[in-house]
Scaffold this active site. Structure first.
Site, PDB file in Angstrom:
ATOM      1  N   HIS A 156      81.031 -36.860  33.422  1.00 36.53           N
ATOM      2  CA  HIS A 156      81.371 -35.813  32.449  1.00 36.53           C
ATOM      3  C   HIS A 156      82.568 -34.991  32.931  1.00 36.53           C
ATOM      4  O   HIS A 156      83.442 -34.626  32.145  1.00 36.53           O
ATOM      5  CB  HIS A 156      80.135 -34.929  32.248  1.00 36.53           C
ATOM      6  CG  HIS A 156      80.205 -33.979  31.120  1.00 36.53           C
ATOM      7  ND1 HIS A 156      80.242 -32.610  31.315  1.00 36.53           N
ATOM      8  CD2 HIS A 156      80.220 -34.170  29.777  1.00 36.53           C
ATOM      9  CE1 HIS A 156      80.269 -32.016  30.134  1.00 36.53           C
ATOM     10  NE2 HIS A 156      80.260 -32.931  29.183  1.00 36.53           N
ATOM     11  N   ASP A 157      82.621 -34.729  34.221  1.00 32.00           N
ATOM     12  CA  ASP A 157      83.739 -33.966  34.795  1.00 32.00           C
ATOM     13  C   ASP A 157      85.077 -34.694  34.663  1.00 32.00           C
ATOM     14  O   ASP A 157      86.126 -34.070  34.727  1.00 32.00           O
ATOM     15  CB  ASP A 157      83.492 -33.672  36.279  1.00 32.00           C
ATOM     16  CG  ASP A 157      82.585 -32.479  36.514  1.00 32.00           C
ATOM     17  OD1 ASP A 157      82.104 -31.882  35.532  1.00 32.00           O
ATOM     18  OD2 ASP A 157      82.346 -32.147  37.689  1.00 32.00           O
ATOM     19  N   TRP A 181      77.799 -31.976  41.281  1.00 30.11           N
ATOM     20  CA  TRP A 181      78.776 -32.104  40.202  1.00 30.11           C
ATOM     21  C   TRP A 181      78.387 -31.327  38.945  1.00 30.11           C
ATOM     22  O   TRP A 181      79.185 -31.234  38.014  1.00 30.11           O
ATOM     23  CB  TRP A 181      78.955 -33.580  39.837  1.00 30.11           C
ATOM     24  CG  TRP A 181      79.601 -34.375  40.918  1.00 30.11           C
ATOM     25  CD1 TRP A 181      78.987 -35.000  41.965  1.00 30.11           C
ATOM     26  CD2 TRP A 181      80.996 -34.628  41.071  1.00 30.11           C
ATOM     27  NE1 TRP A 181      79.914 -35.630  42.754  1.00 30.11           N
ATOM     28  CE2 TRP A 181      81.157 -35.423  42.223  1.00 30.11           C
ATOM     29  CE3 TRP A 181      82.126 -34.272  40.338  1.00 30.11           C
ATOM     30  CZ2 TRP A 181      82.402 -35.860  42.659  1.00 30.11           C
ATOM     31  CZ3 TRP A 181      83.357 -34.723  40.770  1.00 30.11           C
ATOM     32  CH2 TRP A 181      83.485 -35.496  41.917  1.00 30.11           C
ATOM     33  N   GLY A 215      83.387 -26.948  38.368  1.00 28.74           N
ATOM     34  CA  GLY A 215      83.992 -27.704  39.462  1.00 28.74           C
ATOM     35  C   GLY A 215      82.962 -28.607  40.110  1.00 28.74           C
ATOM     36  O   GLY A 215      82.077 -29.138  39.446  1.00 28.74           O
ATOM     37  N   GLY A 228      78.038 -28.195  37.262  1.00 26.42           N
ATOM     38  CA  GLY A 228      78.393 -26.782  37.294  1.00 26.42           C
ATOM     39  C   GLY A 228      79.897 -26.662  37.236  1.00 26.42           C
ATOM     40  O   GLY A 228      80.601 -27.647  37.017  1.00 26.42           O
TER      41      GLY A 228
END
Length: 145
Positions: free
Chosen positions: A49-50, A24, A28, A26
């Site tokens: 965070h994504d 997770w 995408g 990076g």
């Protein structure tokens, strides 16, 4: 959900930029599903965070436009991410995992040093809660500002 799918799909070219031992951290993600994580504790932080509130490049939201090349996140998310990475570092037992987590944190907040935004409600409450339908945002150089 469409925004999340668009944001998390990423391009295949960006997949090689994934942080070591993560799925997770990076552009995408390369996880098979939501619960698919790499061995680093930091991967949980990156997954959370994504899913944060964000303004994509070229998008206008909360009365501000992101003219930068990269997506910018709510400052609350950036602060939570920094705190989570510190906690992940402290949970890791292997020195190599600690080192990788600290390098990720130093890269993201030191080298990349993301700008973020703060959403304020008309009633001066901090935004993104159910009572804040028309929040207005301002840019910050960092969540620490």
């Amino acid at each position: 959900m469409v925004d999340l799918a668009r944001r998390c799909s990423g391009s295949t070219e960006g997949r090689f930029l994934m942080w070591e031992c993560t799925k997770w951290c990076g552009p995408g993600n390369n996880a098979k599903c939501e619960s698919d994580l790499g061995p680093l504790e930091a991967d949980k932080c990156c997954r959370t965070h994504d899913h944060c509130d964000y303004i994509a490049s070229g998008e206008t939201k909360y009365g501000i436009t992101n003219y930068a090349f990269f997506t910018k996140l709510n400052c609350k998310c950036e602060e939570a991410f920094d705190r989570c990475l510190t906690e992940a570092y402290n949970k890791e037992e292997k020195e190599s995992a600690k080192s990788s987590t600290k390098r990720l944190q130093n890269f993201y907040f030191g080298t990349y040093s993301p700008e973020c935004y703060v959403v304020t409600c008309n009633s001066k409450r901090s935004g993104r809660d159910a009572g804040c339908e028309n929040g207005v945002a301002t840019w910050k150089k960092s969540y620490k500002d």
